[in-house]
Design an enzyme around this catalytic site. Structure first.
Site, PDB file in Angstrom:
ATOM      1  CG  MET A  22      89.908 103.523  76.834  1.00 54.15           C
ATOM      2  SD  MET A  22      91.529 102.921  76.339  1.00 54.15           S
ATOM      3  CE  MET A  22      92.420 102.840  77.862  1.00 54.15           C
ATOM      4  CE1 TYR A  51      86.164  95.588  85.252  1.00 57.63           C
ATOM      5  CE2 TYR A  51      87.493  97.054  86.711  1.00 57.63           C
ATOM      6  CZ  TYR A  51      87.083  95.598  86.374  1.00 57.63           C
ATOM      7  OH  TYR A  51      87.081  94.642  87.278  1.00 57.63           O
ATOM      8  CG  HIS A  79      85.459 106.221  83.894  1.00 59.29           C
ATOM      9  ND1 HIS A  79      85.843 105.181  84.681  1.00 59.29           N
ATOM     10  CD2 HIS A  79      86.314 106.668  83.079  1.00 59.29           C
ATOM     11  CE1 HIS A  79      86.934 104.591  84.102  1.00 59.29           C
ATOM     12  NE2 HIS A  79      87.395 105.594  82.990  1.00 59.29           N
ATOM     13  CD  GLU A 137      91.653 119.546  86.145  1.00 60.62           C
ATOM     14  OE1 GLU A 137      92.259 119.366  87.487  1.00 60.62           O
ATOM     15  OE2 GLU A 137      91.116 120.487  85.876  1.00 60.62           O
ATOM     16  CE  LYS A 138      93.469 108.059  85.914  1.00 60.62           C
ATOM     17  NZ  LYS A 138      94.424 107.360  85.378  1.00 60.62           N
ATOM     18  CG  MET A 157      89.154 106.564  92.033  1.00 57.69           C
ATOM     19  SD  MET A 157      87.280 106.550  91.882  1.00 57.69           S
ATOM     20  CE  MET A 157      86.962 106.459  93.715  1.00 57.69           C
TER      21      MET A 157
HETATM   22  P1  AMP Z   1      89.866 106.089  80.478  1.00 52.05           P
HETATM   23  O1  AMP Z   1      88.879 105.111  80.420  1.00 52.05           O
HETATM   24  O2  AMP Z   1      90.887 105.599  81.339  1.00 52.05           O
HETATM   25  O3  AMP Z   1      90.329 106.189  79.112  1.00 52.05           O
HETATM   26  O4  AMP Z   1      89.496 107.540  81.145  1.00 52.05           O
HETATM   27  C1  AMP Z   1      88.490 108.074  80.549  1.00 52.05           C
HETATM   28  C2  AMP Z   1      88.299 109.500  80.941  1.00 52.05           C
HETATM   29  O5  AMP Z   1      88.193 109.280  82.509  1.00 52.05           O
HETATM   30  C3  AMP Z   1      89.477 110.597  80.891  1.00 52.05           C
HETATM   31  O6  AMP Z   1      89.218 111.659  80.544  1.00 52.05           O
HETATM   32  C4  AMP Z   1      90.161 110.473  82.027  1.00 52.05           C
HETATM   33  O7  AMP Z   1      91.153 111.415  82.523  1.00 52.05           O
HETATM   34  C5  AMP Z   1      88.992 110.215  83.042  1.00 52.05           C
HETATM   35  N1  AMP Z   1      89.410 109.644  84.341  1.00 52.05           N
HETATM   36  C6  AMP Z   1      90.219 108.391  84.443  1.00 52.05           C
HETATM   37  N2  AMP Z   1      90.152 108.201  85.798  1.00 52.05           N
HETATM   38  C7  AMP Z   1      90.010 109.453  86.328  1.00 52.05           C
HETATM   39  C8  AMP Z   1      90.008 109.874  87.966  1.00 52.05           C
HETATM   40  N3  AMP Z   1      90.306 109.156  88.750  1.00 52.05           N
HETATM   41  N4  AMP Z   1      89.464 111.224  87.814  1.00 52.05           N
HETATM   42  C9  AMP Z   1      89.288 112.170  86.982  1.00 52.05           C
HETATM   43  N5  AMP Z   1      89.283 111.520  85.654  1.00 52.05           N
HETATM   44  C10 AMP Z   1      89.576 110.371  85.283  1.00 52.05           C
END
Ligand code: AMP
Length: 285
Positions: A30, A32, A37, A148-149, A184
């Site tokens: 998403m 940012y 990421h 895996e978060k 993160m």
């Molecule tokens: P998001 O932008 O939050 O939707 O996350 C996009 C992808 O990045 C998803 O697969 C999340 O699980 C992964 N992600 C976000 N934060 C972390 C993190 N701290 N460690 C590992 N993967 C992450």
């Protein structure tokens, strides 16, 4: 690096790579972007010829009153980071094109999306699995990397891919943390310096649970009481859930006899934070 906004342009590019037998890996985000990421994108880089990172704040996975309207965005910075990393394509579709008038199709993973985040965010996973299906259809990746978060998200997507015979290999990546242990998240920016200190309790409570299991404690009730007590000590944090679950089925676990998922979500001010860890009793390590 090329930035693609148009769905048809992305589909045409994917079609061409497929015809050339070029391996495509997708990292849905998403935006940012943070180091978490980027770690996923690096993993993708090692797996495929073409790496596509999608940036799309998906409206259908946010509930009423959640942070869709104020979700942080910085496309310029994201594009710069992905360029530096050697990503091939940033796919950033517009919501009006992803959900044209009359949109009414959803993909549902049933049991796995009921507990944990599914309970406090009704409809969230329906939005996630549906948008990931759309992204898979548009980008046509051979593989996709998820963090895996969002453990429940990862296994729900793995289930969906198996159940619907999607030809995509779904690969998990371990949680990436700040030097002080905080997982993160783009949502960490919602917190003040003081709240950020409070947020360290999530990872610390996971470590405490791990120590308890290493010392021989197997009773879920005892472990969770200690975890919840530690999380709430000092205030400033409201637990959404802290649960012990089977990492494959997400069924509740009362005795930690094998690898067990300790998953938690907590509100700190405006931020809702997630963290988790697999607890493994020493005898089977
Ligand atoms: P998001 O932008 O939050 O939707 O996350 C996009 C992808 O990045 C998803 O697969 C999340 O699980 C992964 N992600 C976000 N934060 C972390 C993190 N701290 N460690 C590992 N993967 C992450």
């Amino acid at each position: 690096m090329r930035v693609i906004e148009s769905i048809s342009e992305m589909q045409q590019a994917a079609e061409q790579w497929r015809n050339e037998r070029t391996k495509i890996c997708l990292v849905p985000t998403m935006g940012y972007l943070h180091e978490g990421h980027l770690a996923l994108a690096r993993k993708a880089r090692g797996l495929a010829d073409i790496v596509v990172v999608s940036i799309f704040v998906n409206p259908t996975q946010f509930g009423p009153g959640e942070d869709y309207e104020r979700y942080p965005q910085d496309m310029e910075r994201d594009v710069r980071l992905l360029t530096e990393l050697g990503v091939d394509i940033t796919f950033a579709p517009r919501a009006f094109e992803m959900y044209s008038q009359g949109y009414q199709t959803y993909v549902e993973v049933k049991e796995l999306t009921q507990p944990l985040c599914g309970r406090s965010r009704p409809g969230h996973f329906l939005g996630v699995t549906s948008v990931v299906t759309k992204l898979f259809n548009i980008v046509r990746p051979h593989a996709a990397v998820f963090g895996e978060k969002d453990f429940q998200q990862l296994i729900a997507i793995q289930r969906m891919v198996r159940d619907l015979n999607m030809a995509v290999e779904v690969i998990g990546h371990p949680i990436v943390r700040e030097p002080d242990g905080l997982a993160m998240s783009s949502r960490n920016t919602y917190m003040s310096a003081e709240q950020r200190q409070t947020a360290l309790r999530l990872n610390r409570s996971l470590k405490k649970a791990e120590q308890l299991v290493a010392a021989g404690e197997r009773r879920g009730e005892v472990i969770l009481a200690r975890v919840r007590g530690y999380l709430e000590e000092g205030g400033g944090l409201r637990i959404d859930y802290a649960d012990l679950r089977d990492p494959d089925t997400l069924q509740e676990v009362t005795l930690v006899k094998g690898p067990t998922l300790l998953a938690m979500a907590a509100y700190i001010g405006k931020a809702r934070l997630l963290d988790n860890r697999i607890l493994t009793p020493p005898s089977i390590k």
